[in-house]
Design an enzyme around this catalytic site. Structure first.
Site, short mmCIF file in Angstrom:
data_model
loop_
_atom_site.label_atom_id
_atom_site.label_comp_id
_atom_site.label_asym_id
_atom_site.label_seq_id
_atom_site.Cartn_x
_atom_site.Cartn_y
_atom_site.Cartn_z
N HIS A 1 11.63 -34.78 -29.02
CA HIS A 1 11.09 -36.03 -29.51
C HIS A 1 9.58 -36.05 -29.40
O HIS A 1 9.01 -35.50 -28.47
CB HIS A 1 11.72 -37.20 -28.75
N LYS B 1 14.70 -51.67 -27.93
CA LYS B 1 13.87 -52.21 -29.02
C LYS B 1 14.56 -53.40 -29.68
O LYS B 1 13.91 -54.34 -30.13
CB LYS B 1 13.57 -51.12 -30.04
#
Length: 933
Positions: free
Chosen positions: A158, A592
């Site tokens: 990532h 999120k």
């Protein structure tokens, strides 16, 4: 300037503690050498400028000095492009060098602890095994545990990993030179040479490019992931197994048996195509071949070294008949060594391994000379040969030899095989739906399209097709590029399994899985590639793993699995997978989506409900924790995190992602890497074999309090992020999110699709951006309002506080939640965050949002202290508090510089030097924070 003040940035508190004296000395030494390098290569004025900026930033932070802020603005506004770059690089390297010193000190303290004969510490396998033995767990039960267990850190690529390989290599060199000073009685001449080598390494660092000049490719990411096997995994994992076996032997009257291999490394790098169009079938094959080439190169080197050392002669020792038989099949040795049977055996292994490498990975890795030896059919055949050697040594008075390098090599082969790491495949459920839709429409008997079918109709058609023996895909049909690409990937998966074994590619993950239909769609595509079969001969060569990521999906995942297990066809297939089903939980997207408190609570509840469903159906559960480095993405201390899992949810089975810069932080240094791996093992042993049930909160009141806190925190977070008008503008202007997209730190785009919506932004750059501007709202926002509202509604503040204080003392989940939040609050800095907020062009928006953030931060600290009884952040973690104090004088100036650079860049100064300097500050702040994404 007579005193090199840059070399005197040391912990402000506890300086009298003798144990930290070597750390302070290392920081002074490295700081002095870097300062000398700056003087020598950039000049005294540049050194003075760096020091002035540091001192002014410290005044602004510690004294909230408005004049210092204005002075800092003036200095930064007048920096030339060249000065800006040099200043950023100076503070970046100070951060890097302080990290090196700190890591070395952790190792130093641990070794001192061991030398002193102190009791084993939490997180060590020694203490974990002592605890379970003390509770009456016998060695047979432990052997059974290891035989069934799987503990697997999974490396991912990532895009928050910002360090180049060249920088990592010099980190290790500097650390090695510091260790040499620490552990060796150097003569004056040796000490002088050591210092010269340190200065040379630091000067080389200063003259080495920090940033990548081009964006990483997936091939680059594969290579970056492989370096940690050389740094840590290949040597330290066998060490951990040997340590466990030696501990067990001390608790037995006989030699401990060889325990099963339960600790293994996984990888997504080269197999994760969710949102990454660059992961193709060729890339996946390249990853598998590079994995195999690396591990076979390692075996070839080790076999050669061991063979050279095995000079035992038949004139002095005897060997077993099976070893003699193995030796007789090996290539000839010189006549002078014909009496050395072990050398003959290892020479035979060496030639067969070379033949194996040439067969499995002919186009990557080292190019060996062709020989006539027969390749090993699989790693089990190689293990068989090693076992012959070990048995012969043990039976003929050479037991010590059997316990050394040969034992470690044998364990390495058992763990890494010929595949090195298990590569996961991952794809988004929407892509599966798109491909299945095309296959349906190519074969439809009516004019209906797949999306027109009801949920029940889809399930009926999918199950019917799964049970049919003929394929849906036809060579006579034309398919879209997406469908062809997906089918090629899955066919390549079958080929990789054929060449390297099923263990090389054992998992298929479905991102954004929301229901049984998504699981059946993936199963149908796997069937088309021959990886899965329903019906009477039901089987699957891969684990099908749904990934539940949003708050709603976490709330519904137990019902999804209940429905899935009610399908007889699926249960029959599951029996071919040892009746084990893996489920992945997404910490990042749920955070999120719903904020820190709700994400953690819904994951905890999901684990409880999943455990109930699996127990009811008699299916074994393995949880895969998809977490990042930051608390906002599920990060935090692994030991406490695993022990905080609900009772029965671990049960010897755990996989977890290791992402971004955390991989480098955990696994570059072999001692630190071993300690991190031990921590995972120790926590899994304790969570499974000790009575954790007794220390978990079971009262309805605890759960009711968390439900109310979660609901209130969720509302506060959603009000800020999703309901505040123009919040996206505040986010984009007050963070470096747009500039991160231009930094060459990952192969994947920062968004799943072209959009300015928060929903479409990948979680990693979302969290990374909030970390860089030091606000860090994904790790705390909403908790303060939640407690404030709960206390006000309860009416009796004292009674509520007493209850929450009890929850903190006795409930590992709640304790870990607050401990992680404490860490994030300590790393955040609203003074610096306010300077980023000044970049927001809409003054009303800036005032509204930042006031909300500041108010919430103050509420979080207020109620954290009230519940924990602390009076300062990280009061119960002085080591981390010290670490942050050491690093902030280096990080703060880079933040201030970043704000000024962003202001210039967004005002139209698009000079390449400005863009590079912004990227340097992103790199530098990430290095200083250590876990930013």
């Amino acid at each position: 300037m007579s005193l090199n003040t840059l070399a005197n940035i040391v912990p402000e508190k506890d300086t009298s503690l003798e144990k930290d004296h070597p750390l302070r000395e290392d920081i002074r030494l490295l700081g002095r050498m870097l300062g000398d390098t700056i003087r020598e290569l950039e000049g005294e004025p540049m050194f003075d400028l760096v020091e002035t900026i540091r001192q002014t930033a410290v005044r602004f932070r510690r004294e909230q000095d408005e004049e210092a802020g204005k002075e800092l603005d003036t200095i930064l506004n007048h920096l030339s492009h060249k000065e800006t770059t040099a200043v950023v690089r100076a503070f970046s390297y100070f951060s890097l060098l302080s990290n090196i010193a700190e890591d070395l000190h952790h190792n130093r303290r641990r070794r001192a602890h061991l030398r002193a004969g102190s009791p084993p510490q939490d997180g060590s396998v020694t203490l974990a095994l002592e605890r379970v033995v003390a509770k009456g767990i016998n060695t047979q039960q432990l052997e059974n545990f290891f035989a069934e267990a799987l503990i697997s850190p999974v490396l991912t690529a990532h895009p928050t990993e910002v360090q180049r390989r060249s920088i990592l290599d010099y980190q290790l060199k500097i650390q090695r030179l510091l260790k040499e000073r620490d552990r060796t009685q150097l003569t004056p001449n040796e000490l002088r040479h050591n210092e010269e080598d340190l200065r040379s390494a630091i000067q080389t660092l200063w003259q080495t490019r920090v940033l990548r000049s081009v964006r990483l490719t997936v091939q680059d990411e594969i290579e970056n992931g492989l370096i940690y096997y050389h740094y840590t995994f290949l040597k330290q994992i066998p060490y951990i197994y040997a340590k466990i076996e030696d501990i067990l032997e001390r608790h037995m009257d006989k030699a401990a048996p060889c325990i099963a291999s339960f600790l293994r490394i996984g990888s997504w790098i080269g197999g994760d195509r969710d949102g990454n169009p660059f992961v193709t079938h060729q890339i996946m094959l390249h990853a598998a071949e590079r994995h195999s080439a690396l591990i076979l190169d390692y075996y070839i080197e080790e076999v050669e070294k061991i063979g050279q050392a095995m000079s035992l002669t038949e004139r002095l020792i005897k060997v077993t008949s099976e070893l003699e038989g193995l030796a007789s099949t090996a290539p000839g040795l010189p006549a002078s060594r014909i009496d050395e049977p072990y050398r003959r055996v290892f020479l035979g292994m060496h030639t067969r391994l070379i033949a194996t490498s040439r067969y499995l990975s002919p186009h990557v890795g080292r190019q060996y000379q062709e020989n006539t030896a027969e390749p090993y059919a699989d790693s089990a055949e190689f293990v068989h040969d090693l076992d012959i050697v070990i048995r012969s040594l043990k039976q003929h008075q050479s037991n010590k030899l059997a316990q050394g390098a040969i034992r470690d090599l044998r364990r390495a082969v058992d763990v890494f095989g010929f595949h090195l790491a298990s590569l996961d495949m991952r794809q988004h459920s929407k892509i599966h739906e798109q491909v299945v839709s095309e296959l349906y429409e190519k074969n439809a008997q009516d004019n209906r399209n797949y999306p027109d079918l009801t949920r029940a109709e889809r399930a009926e058609w999918l199950l019917a097709e799964l049970k049919r023996s003929h394929p849906l895909v036809s060579s006579l049909s034309d398919y879209s590029d997406i469908t062809q690409g997906e089918l090629r990937i899955l066919r390549m998966a079958a080929e990789i399994q054929r060449r390297f074994g099923h263990v090389a590619l054992p998992n298929y993950i479905i991102s954004m899985a929301t229901g049984v239909i998504h699981i059946l769609e993936a199963a149908l595509l796997l069937k088309e590639a021959g990886l899965l079969q329903f019906g009477e001969a039901a089987r699957s060569t891969v684990n099908i793993i749904p990934l539940f990521e949003t708050i709603d999906d976490l709330r519904g995942c137990a019902n999804v699995m209940e429905e899935l297990f009610s399908l007889p066809e699926y249960r029959k297939m599951l029996r071919s997978r040892s009746n084990l089903q893996e489920v992945m939980l997404g910490y990042s997207d749920s955070n999120k989506d719903g904020g820190f408190v709700t994400s953690n609570w819904e994951i905890h509840k999901a684990e409880i409900e999943l455990t109930k469903v699996f127990n009811r159906h008699g299916v074994r559960l393995r949880l895969f924790h998809g977490r990042g480095g930051t608390v906002g993405r599920g990060g935090g201390p692994s030991y406490q995190g695993i022990l905080a899992q609900p009772p029965g949810s671990v049960n010897g089975q755990i996989r977890l992602t290791e992402q971004g810069e955390v991989i480098a932080s955990k696994y570059t240094d072999p001692e630190i890497g071993r300690r991190n791996l031990e921590t995972l093992v120790a926590a899994t042993i304790e969570s499974t074999l000790l009575d954790r049930d007794a220390i978990h909160c079971h009262t309805p009141q605890c759960y009711q309090i968390m439900e109310e806190l979660s609901a209130s925190a969720y509302a506060a977070y959603r009000d800020l992020v999703y309901k505040t008008p123009n919040f996206t503008q505040f986010f984009q202007e007050s963070t470096p999110i747009r500039e991160i997209a231009g930094l060459h730190i990952g192969s994947r785009p920062t968004s799943r699709k072209p959009s300015n919506k928060i929903e479409d932004l990948r979680t990693i750059p979302w969290v990374f951006s909030w970390s860089l501007n030091r606000t860090m709202i994904p790790g705390w926002y909403g908790f303060g309002t939640a407690v404030e509202n709960f206390v006000q509604q309860a009416g009796n503040t004292q009674d509520v506080l007493i209850q929450m204080q009890k929850m903190y003392r006795t409930w590992p989940f709640f304790q870990t939640l607050l401990s992680n939040m404490d860490m994030v609050l300590a790393k955040s800095d609203l003074g610096i965050a306010s300077r980023y907020a000044e970049l927001v062009t809409d003054s009303e928006l800036r005032q509204y949002v930042f006031t909300a953030i500041r108010t919430e931060w103050e509420l979080c600290v207020k109620w954290l202290f009230a519940i924990t009884g602390h009076t300062e952040l990280l009061q119960d973690n002085p080591t981390l508090a010290r670490s942050i104090r050491i690093r902030t004088p280096y990080i703060d100036p880079m933040n201030h510089l970043q704000v000024e650079l962003l202001r210039r860049y967004r005002s139209g100064d698009d000079d390449d030097a400005i863009r590079r300097a912004i990227h340097l500050t992103i790199n530098g702040v990430a290095t200083g924070l250590r876990n930013s994404g």
